[in-house]
Design a protein around this motif. Structure first.
Motif, mmCIF file in Angstrom:
data_model
loop_
_atom_site.group_PDB
_atom_site.id
_atom_site.type_symbol
_atom_site.label_atom_id
_atom_site.label_comp_id
_atom_site.label_asym_id
_atom_site.label_seq_id
_atom_site.Cartn_x
_atom_site.Cartn_y
_atom_site.Cartn_z
ATOM 1 N N TYR A 247 40.576 39.139 33.230
ATOM 2 C CA TYR A 247 39.351 38.605 34.096
ATOM 3 C C TYR A 247 38.455 37.180 33.616
ATOM 4 O O TYR A 247 37.947 36.646 34.792
ATOM 5 N N TYR A 307 40.223 41.489 46.663
ATOM 6 C CA TYR A 307 39.294 41.675 46.537
ATOM 7 C C TYR A 307 37.793 40.941 46.735
ATOM 8 O O TYR A 307 36.671 40.555 46.469
ATOM 9 N N ILE A 328 32.699 37.207 39.228
ATOM 10 C CA ILE A 328 33.638 38.545 39.080
ATOM 11 C C ILE A 328 33.367 39.315 37.470
ATOM 12 O O ILE A 328 34.058 40.276 37.578
ATOM 13 N N GLU A 330 30.827 40.523 36.527
ATOM 14 C CA GLU A 330 29.346 41.782 36.726
ATOM 15 C C GLU A 330 30.839 42.591 37.198
ATOM 16 O O GLU A 330 30.409 44.113 36.964
ATOM 17 N N GLU A 331 32.004 42.537 38.133
ATOM 18 C CA GLU A 331 33.035 43.252 37.893
ATOM 19 C C GLU A 331 34.343 44.079 37.213
ATOM 20 O O GLU A 331 33.811 45.455 36.869
ATOM 21 N N GLU A 334 31.414 47.123 35.615
ATOM 22 C CA GLU A 334 31.195 48.249 36.190
ATOM 23 C C GLU A 334 32.475 48.942 35.469
ATOM 24 O O GLU A 334 32.394 50.058 35.382
ATOM 25 N N TYR A 335 33.540 47.709 35.416
ATOM 26 C CA TYR A 335 34.738 48.584 34.854
ATOM 27 C C TYR A 335 34.786 49.002 33.717
ATOM 28 O O TYR A 335 34.679 50.130 33.163
#
Ligand SMILES: [Zn+2]
Length: 340
Positions: A247, A307, A328, A330-331, A334-335
């Motif tokens: 990430y 994505y 990214i 933020e994603e 969430e994960y």
């Protein structure tokens, strides 16, 4: 030579001129056929180490069968040598087919269409690609294993696990009763496994790799016996670190791009992001390292494309990227929430 579990031994074979330094070879000794996992490069030194170490536990090559986790030359180099000595060679059905494909010129002709996509036609040469330099000289007569198949050696019962990502069909052997995994190059510590581009037919391979890692976290593994460096005694912690690493890499790539341009190439992005290599600039990277770098950048871009973070078009043979979304992490947050 170390006995890790009853009748399971580990020794190392040096990998000259490689940042990996050495490969861990595991041996399961059995009254029937013993099993060697992976081999080292195809050279006289590996043969010598292999024979000397097997002799220490009373074995010869002819007493052993061979299991290959994946196609890379540091894992498969001596496979034909084992075959010539009467060993059976086991690997994944699909990975085995790819190993044999790699012995053909037609495979490498296809492979050499990739540099143009990266905007590096004529710069990246086949002679400088390590996988080609050390490829097997002829096809293997391997026995193909299926995912989920049970594979018995001595008192141990292994399940064949799908570990795809580091190579398209990488497999591992999981021992449920003792909760350890022969994981090949899927989870390494402190280095991160190389994930590279194998062609669009394999889809979002970095996404597949991250899925493999997430699945591994649910298996309940105590120890991963990996092919390089020390065994990993806290697999889920290390897996989380590797996912986070990717990430951060995605974010670094996005940060290196402006939204007002639509012509970023793999070459340009690779030259802008940071690499852990001793060279002062991108221009000074040895070609061998540039191959690794652009392959890694490419799989990150394919993921970002899937994505919706970037868009891509092909202009004059090269892929040109445009940034669509900037954040990214933020994603990732969430994960992480879902994981807890
Ligand atoms: Zn590998």
């Amino acid at each position: 030579m170390k006995e890790l579990y009853k009748d399971i031994y580990k020794f190392e074979i040096p990998l000259p001129k490689s940042a990996l330094k050495e490969i861990n070879i595991y041996v399961i000794k059995s009254e029937g056929r013993s099993l060697v996992i992976d081999t080292g490069y195809n050279n006289d030194e590996s043969k010598k180490y292999m024979k000397e170490n097997l002799a220490k536990i009373g074995l010869e090559i002819k007493d052993c069968d061979l299991f290959l986790t994946h196609l890379h030359a540091d894992h498969t180099g001596l496979a034909t040598f084992f075959e010539d000595n009467g060993s059976s060679v086991y690997t994944g059905k699909k990975e085995g087919a790819l190993i044999n494909d790699n012995t053909k010129d037609s495979y490498w002709e296809y492979f050499m269409t990739f540099p143009a996509l990266y905007d590096m036609a004529g710069v990246l040469t086949l002679e400088d690609y390590i996988g080609h330099k050390f490829k097997l000289s002829h096809e293997l007569n391997f026995i193909g294993l299926e995912i989920g198949e049970i594979f018995k050696v001595g008192d141990y019962e292994f399940e064949v696990l799908d570990l795809r990502g580091h190579t398209p069909w990488h497999i591992g052997l999981y021992e449920k009763n003792h909760k350890f995994l022969f994981g090949g190059d899927t989870v390494l510590d402190p280095i991160t496994p190389n994930i590279t581009f194998w062609g669009f037919e394999y889809g979002n391979i970095l996404g597949l790799y991250i899925n493999t890692l997430k699945k591994l976290m649910t298996v309940g593994i105590d120890v991963i016996l990996s092919s390089h460096r020390a065994p990993i005694s806290n697999p889920n912690k290390r897996i989380s670190e590797i996912i986070y690493h990717h990430y951060l890499r995605f974010q670094e790539i996005l940060d290196s791009m402006n939204c007002d341009r639509d012509d970023y190439t793999i070459r340009e992005i690779s030259s802008k992001i940071t690499w852990r290599i001793r060279a002062n600039s991108w221009e000074e990277f040895p070609i061998e390292q540039k191959w690794f770098a652009v392959g890694e950048t490419m799989v990150h871009m394919v993921y970002l494309m899937e994505y919706g973070y970037v868009e891509c078009k092909k202009v004059g043979g090269a892929l040109k990227f445009k940034k669509i979304k900037s954040d990214i992490m933020e994603e990732y947050e969430e994960y992480k929430k879902g994981e807890i």
